[in-house]
Design a protein around this motif. Structure first.
Motif, PDB file in Angstrom:
ATOM      1  N   TYR A 266      24.505   6.826 -32.662  1.00 42.21           N
ATOM      2  CA  TYR A 266      25.089   5.646 -33.291  1.00 42.21           C
ATOM      3  C   TYR A 266      24.765   5.629 -34.773  1.00 42.21           C
ATOM      4  O   TYR A 266      23.750   6.152 -35.190  1.00 42.21           O
ATOM      5  CB  TYR A 266      24.500   4.381 -32.660  1.00 42.21           C
ATOM      6  CG  TYR A 266      24.955   4.165 -31.245  1.00 42.21           C
ATOM      7  CD1 TYR A 266      24.126   4.481 -30.177  1.00 42.21           C
ATOM      8  CD2 TYR A 266      26.226   3.648 -30.967  1.00 42.21           C
ATOM      9  CE1 TYR A 266      24.544   4.284 -28.877  1.00 42.21           C
ATOM     10  CE2 TYR A 266      26.641   3.451 -29.672  1.00 42.21           C
ATOM     11  CZ  TYR A 266      25.802   3.773 -28.631  1.00 42.21           C
ATOM     12  OH  TYR A 266      26.197   3.590 -27.356  1.00 42.21           O
ATOM     13  N   ASN A 267      25.602   4.999 -35.549  1.00 47.57           N
ATOM     14  CA  ASN A 267      25.286   4.802 -36.957  1.00 47.57           C
ATOM     15  C   ASN A 267      24.122   3.851 -37.094  1.00 47.57           C
ATOM     16  O   ASN A 267      23.818   3.095 -36.182  1.00 47.57           O
ATOM     17  CB  ASN A 267      26.495   4.235 -37.705  1.00 47.57           C
ATOM     18  CG  ASN A 267      27.333   5.354 -38.263  1.00 47.57           C
ATOM     19  OD1 ASN A 267      26.850   6.458 -38.417  1.00 47.57           O
ATOM     20  ND2 ASN A 267      28.599   5.068 -38.529  1.00 47.57           N
TER      21      ASN A 267
ATOM     22  N   LYS B 278      25.173  10.927 -27.690  1.00 49.11           N
ATOM     23  CA  LYS B 278      26.058  10.164 -28.583  1.00 49.11           C
ATOM     24  C   LYS B 278      25.159   9.450 -29.571  1.00 49.11           C
ATOM     25  O   LYS B 278      24.301   8.650 -29.195  1.00 49.11           O
ATOM     26  CB  LYS B 278      26.869   9.172 -27.743  1.00 49.11           C
ATOM     27  CG  LYS B 278      27.759   8.291 -28.594  1.00 49.11           C
ATOM     28  CD  LYS B 278      28.646   7.448 -27.708  1.00 49.11           C
ATOM     29  CE  LYS B 278      29.454   6.367 -28.404  1.00 49.11           C
ATOM     30  NZ  LYS B 278      29.357   6.158 -29.797  1.00 49.11           N
TER      31      LYS B 278
ATOM     32  N   GLU C  59      25.095   0.300 -36.380  1.00 45.45           N
ATOM     33  CA  GLU C  59      25.724  -0.055 -35.116  1.00 45.45           C
ATOM     34  C   GLU C  59      24.700  -0.541 -34.112  1.00 45.45           C
ATOM     35  O   GLU C  59      24.848  -1.558 -33.454  1.00 45.45           O
ATOM     36  CB  GLU C  59      26.449   1.154 -34.532  1.00 45.45           C
ATOM     37  CG  GLU C  59      27.796   1.420 -35.176  1.00 45.45           C
ATOM     38  CD  GLU C  59      28.442   2.672 -34.589  1.00 45.45           C
ATOM     39  OE1 GLU C  59      29.659   2.766 -34.629  1.00 45.45           O
ATOM     40  OE2 GLU C  59      27.693   3.541 -34.098  1.00 45.45           O
ATOM     41  N   LYS C  60      23.662   0.252 -33.971  1.00 43.62           N
ATOM     42  CA  LYS C  60      22.608  -0.103 -33.013  1.00 43.62           C
ATOM     43  C   LYS C  60      21.279   0.087 -33.727  1.00 43.62           C
ATOM     44  O   LYS C  60      21.144   0.971 -34.566  1.00 43.62           O
ATOM     45  CB  LYS C  60      22.711   0.860 -31.817  1.00 43.62           C
ATOM     46  CG  LYS C  60      22.324   0.243 -30.483  1.00 43.62           C
ATOM     47  CD  LYS C  60      22.587   1.218 -29.352  1.00 43.62           C
ATOM     48  CE  LYS C  60      21.927   0.735 -28.063  1.00 43.62           C
ATOM     49  NZ  LYS C  60      21.830   1.722 -27.035  1.00 43.62           N
TER      50      LYS C  60
ATOM     51  N   TYR D  75      20.506   6.460 -29.949  1.00 44.52           N
ATOM     52  CA  TYR D  75      21.388   7.365 -29.221  1.00 44.52           C
ATOM     53  C   TYR D  75      21.508   6.940 -27.767  1.00 44.52           C
ATOM     54  O   TYR D  75      20.703   6.173 -27.244  1.00 44.52           O
ATOM     55  CB  TYR D  75      20.857   8.798 -29.289  1.00 44.52           C
ATOM     56  CG  TYR D  75      19.456   8.917 -28.718  1.00 44.52           C
ATOM     57  CD1 TYR D  75      18.348   8.761 -29.532  1.00 44.52           C
ATOM     58  CD2 TYR D  75      19.248   9.158 -27.357  1.00 44.52           C
ATOM     59  CE1 TYR D  75      17.081   8.842 -29.008  1.00 44.52           C
ATOM     60  CE2 TYR D  75      17.979   9.240 -26.832  1.00 44.52           C
ATOM     61  CZ  TYR D  75      16.893   9.088 -27.674  1.00 44.52           C
ATOM     62  OH  TYR D  75      15.629   9.171 -27.171  1.00 44.52           O
ATOM     63  N   ASP D  76      22.538   7.463 -27.142  1.00 46.07           N
ATOM     64  CA  ASP D  76      22.736   7.302 -25.695  1.00 46.07           C
ATOM     65  C   ASP D  76      22.951   8.679 -25.117  1.00 46.07           C
ATOM     66  O   ASP D  76      23.630   9.496 -25.723  1.00 46.07           O
ATOM     67  CB  ASP D  76      23.999   6.473 -25.440  1.00 46.07           C
ATOM     68  CG  ASP D  76      23.663   5.017 -25.234  1.00 46.07           C
ATOM     69  OD1 ASP D  76      24.578   4.184 -25.381  1.00 46.07           O
ATOM     70  OD2 ASP D  76      22.487   4.714 -24.937  1.00 46.07           O
TER      71      ASP D  76
END
Lengths: 243, 275, 287
Positions: free
Chosen positions: B149-150, B147, B153-154, B139-140
């Motif tokens: 992420y899948n 946010k 994705e990260k 997350y960010d």
């Protein structure tokens, strides 16, 4: 409360006891002769428990009737004012149901249930004040009230708690000590080394288990003697009144 | 079933195992958080899911762990709670993203698919393997919102597991009468590990012990039932510790194998992407 | 309790006579013997245990808590727990309501006020360990004893704390604690409730279980400051009876009941007060 004060370097605990000293143990049987078949009152330090027994009697529901043995029912009620902070407790709280099942299974082992088939023995435990050793004071009160009710038993069940402070085992914990330390509660049959109940809910190193269990068994044997003294005293009193 | 009890009194089991022999569990790992553990005919499906939420008011720097089981078994729930939650196997403080405001909730759902004895041990085993394998999405923190992420994705985050509790349910059988058991010093109860349903129905009492490979006992419950000599109890604890060490190693091997499988998959995908 | 038809008729006729004969040979206005003990719970501000000769037993504990005046509706909260009954059953709820109603209407709340912002809130917890007849009397008398022996800590901080943000502080010395009547400065007599049985033209105080089964009606009359007061209600005391004599009550009987209460209940209060005085050895044991 800083952990260090629980056991000082001189070997004294916060209430001045040594590691292997029991708290003040007072017990009386036949405290409620008019409202129950057997009753007892136990004080372990500041923990106060009243126990009454009704039975053997006709079961309230036909479905409760067991043809080979007696049916045993334990009801636990912890008063709202039992702890320092007043707290309303529901009778179906998980912990209370666990204690109830534990006590039922423990007491079934020492009552000669086959002597009372098709009956119900109902045990009511009322906790007035709780200062550590809840399960052990309930077990001790239950044993005494069953003896008072004249229900045939194989032997006493005595119970005590033991905690671990760093490397030192401490006998008979109060609430302050229970909140800080890992502790276990044992239930011992008579003067033997057999455990009918062992409850440990915190982390304890495996190497220390032997020390804790042997201290607990020694403490339970001493409690058994104290309970036996009270039963004998009461018996003598009754005998005197008869003559 | 008295013939079955006679067998056990002679130290033999109908399923051919030795008294202290456990079944070999099989683990079937699905998507992230889905795991089925089966041993003999006992089969349990464990699902772990996660969600973002706000921490409890009285514990602002801890995440939330919820364990549900679909059958209303008090004893199972209590022992699972004591072994996993109370012992802090999953580090709740690591689940906090922003103190007092944002944290993860980890929800563990137990579904008992088939019962052939010894639910407690296999539930805890399955939960621990699943927790070790579970991946939280990365997350960010953007402004005051999160946010996510899948997973592809990260790089996802593993959970912080402080120790691995292993649970053993030991069943006891009284080889003689109650009176002999209580009064005599020479009568020893027969103890057996990992009972199946038939053996559970016949048992006189049981003891549940949870420990880890750091030689710590997490919990020990012998809540009534026939009295056991304390020397026996200590001996059983030692045996459990040896088995726990083997089990912990087995769990680590299973987890490692599964991670290698996923990383192979990731490498393959990366190779495809590049092309 | 089930009585046979012969027993019912016998009891009914004995109690309906001009000079009624009660099964335990009591007077019309006589209470059953009871024993009591106070101040045995070290964790509570006040405690009392009352036991009737037929086995009815009630333990009452009073605990106090400092609360902000705005955040609380009432400074008294009562809770009754009767062994063998669900907490939400009608039986328990009625008792709780009666007790709460009685106490909130007749209590010197000024004694509980500490400062402009804070007051004491009292939590009254009753446990009825066992009972045979209707337990309202034992609950009410035990509450009386507990309230009379309740000690509250002494306030040492400022009474006028409109401007100040600090919370009230109290003296650490328990010897400085005061009984409720010491705080109000006047005699403090908590209200009590008496059950009166109505049968024929006769009124009986404190009916026992057998008497309750044959009564025609029952009155619950409150008593405070040496006078009978409201709440006054009636109820069928023959609970769990398969056949009872319940019928309407004549208004002249209600007035006679009130007069009887006015005449004899001061003796009850006097007896309870004497009990408290004699019980002064605070040894802390219940039995």
């Amino acid at each position: 409360m800083p952990r260090l004060e629980l056991y000082s370097p001189e070997g004294l605990r916060i209430d001045g006891r040594r590691w292997n000293e029991l708290r003040r143990f007072e017990c009386k049987i036949n405290t409620h002769p008019n409202s129950s078949d057997g009753s007892s009152y136990v004080e372990q330090g500041n923990s106060k428990v009243i126990c009454t027994v009704q039975g053997p009697m006709e079961p309230k529901l036909r479905s409760q009737m067991n043809h080979d043995e007696a049916n045993i029912e334990v009801n636990i009620s912890i008063a709202n004012f039992a702890t320092f902070q007043r707290k309303k407790r529901s009778k179906n709280e998980r912990r209370i149901v666990e204690l109830k099942n534990t006590l039922e299974n423990t007491v079934k082992q020492c009552i000669i249930t086959t002597l009372y088939p098709r009956t119900l023995i109902s045990i009511n435990i009322q906790v007035l004040s709780q200062d550590g050793g809840l399960l052990s004071s309930m077990t001790n009160a239950m044993t005494l009230s069953l003896i008072d009710a004249g229900i045939s038993m194989y032997d006493y069940v005595s119970s005590i708690s033991v905690g671990l402070f760093d490397q030192f085992p401490l006998l008979d914990l109060n609430t302050l000590e229970e909140n800080e330390l890992s502790y276990l509660t044992v239930g011992v049959i008579g003067k033997s080394d057999k455990l009918v109940m062992l409850m440990l809910e915190n982390k304890v190193p495996l190497d220390k288990l032997e020390e804790l269990i042997s201290l607990a068994i020694a403490g339970s044997h001493r409690l058994r003697d104290l309970m036996d003294n009270e039963v004998k005293r009461h018996g003598k009193l009754r005998l005197k009144n008869l003559n | 079933m008295s013939y079955h009890k006679e067998f056990i009194k002679n130290g033999e089991r109908l399923n051919g195992r030795k008294l202290s022999e456990l079944r070999v569990p099989e683990v079937d790992i699905g998507q992230n958080g889905e795991l089925t553990i089966s041993a003999g005919d006992t089969k349990i499906f464990i699902k772990i899911s996660s969600e973002i939420s706000k921490p409890y008011d009285d514990k602002p720097n801890e995440g939330i762990l919820i364990i549900n089981n679909d059958i209303d078994n008090d004893i199972l729930s209590r022992i699972v709670e004591k072994s996993i939650r109370k012992s802090n196997a999953l580090d709740l403080e690591s689940l906090v993203i922003s103190t007092g405001k944002i944290c993860w909730i980890i929800k563990i759902d137990l579904n008992i698919l088939n019962f052939d004895g010894n639910l407690i041990d296999y539930c805890i085993l399955g939960i621990m393997i699943n927790l070790l394998l579970y991946k939280l999405p990365n997350y960010d923190i953007v402004d005051n919102s999160i946010k996510l992420y899948n997973l592809d994705e990260k790089a996802p985050i593993s959970l912080s597991i402080l120790h691995i509790p292993i649970c053993f349910t030991i069943s006891f059988y009284n080889p003689s009468t109650i009176e002999m058991n209580l009064k005599s010093d020479e009568v020893f109860e027969i103890s057996l590990f990992d009972a199946d349903k038939q053996e559970e129905d016949l048992r006189d009492s049981y003891m549940v012990i949870t420990l880890n490979s750091n030689k710590e006992i997490i919990q020990l419950s012998k809540l009534g039932g026939i009295p056991i000599n304390s020397v026996e109890v200590l001996k059983l604890c030692e045996i459990c510790y040896d088995k726990a060490k083997e089990m912990t190693q087995w769990i680590k091997d299973v987890v490692k194998k599964e991670e290698e499988k996923t990383s192979d998959r990731v490498k393959m995908l990366a190779a495809v992407d590049q092309r | 309790m089930q009585l046979s038809p012969a027993e019912r008729d016998y009891l009914y006729d004995s109690l309906c006579l001009q000079t009624p004969i009660r099964p335990d040979a009591r007077n019309l206005y006589q209470f059953r013997p009871l024993e009591a003990k106070t101040t045995f719970l070290p964790g509570s501000n006040g405690s009392a245990r009352l036991r009737m000769v037929d086995g009815g037993e009630c333990i009452v504990s009073i605990k106090s808590k400092v609360v902000k005046n705005e955040s609380v509706n009432s400074l008294l909260e009562c809770d009754i727990d009767i062994q063998g009954h669900r907490d939400d059953s009608n039986f328990v709820s009625n008792l709780k309501y009666n007790l709460t109603n009685l106490l909130t209407k007749n209590f010197p709340f000024d004694a509980l006020r500490l400062t402009k912002k804070y007051s004491f809130k009292l939590f009254i917890d009753c446990i009825v360990i066992s009972h045979t007849s209707y337990p309202l009397t034992i609950i009410s008398l035990a509450t009386y004893l507990a309230l009379k022996t309740t000690r509250l800590p002494l306030l040492v901080s400022e009474i006028d704390d409109e401007e100040v943000e600090e919370q009230p502080t109290f003296s650490d010395d328990w010897e400085d604690s005061r009984l409720l009547h010491e705080i109000t400065g006047q005699t403090f007599q908590p209200p009590i409730m008496i059950t009166v049985g109505v049968i024929g033209k006769n009124l009986l105080f404190d009916p026992s279980l057998e008497e309750e089964q044959v009564l025609e009606n029952g009155l619950i009359i409150s008593f405070y400051n040496n006078k009978a007061i409201t709440p006054i209600s009636n109820m069928n005391l023959a609970l769990n009876a398969n056949k009872d004599n319940y019928k309407g009550i004549d208004q002249s009987l209600i007035i006679s009941a009130i007069n009887m209460v006015n005449k004899y209940c001061s003796a009850v209060i006097h007896a309870l007060d004497t009990l408290i005085e004699q019980d002064d050895e605070v040894d802390g044991t219940i039995f």
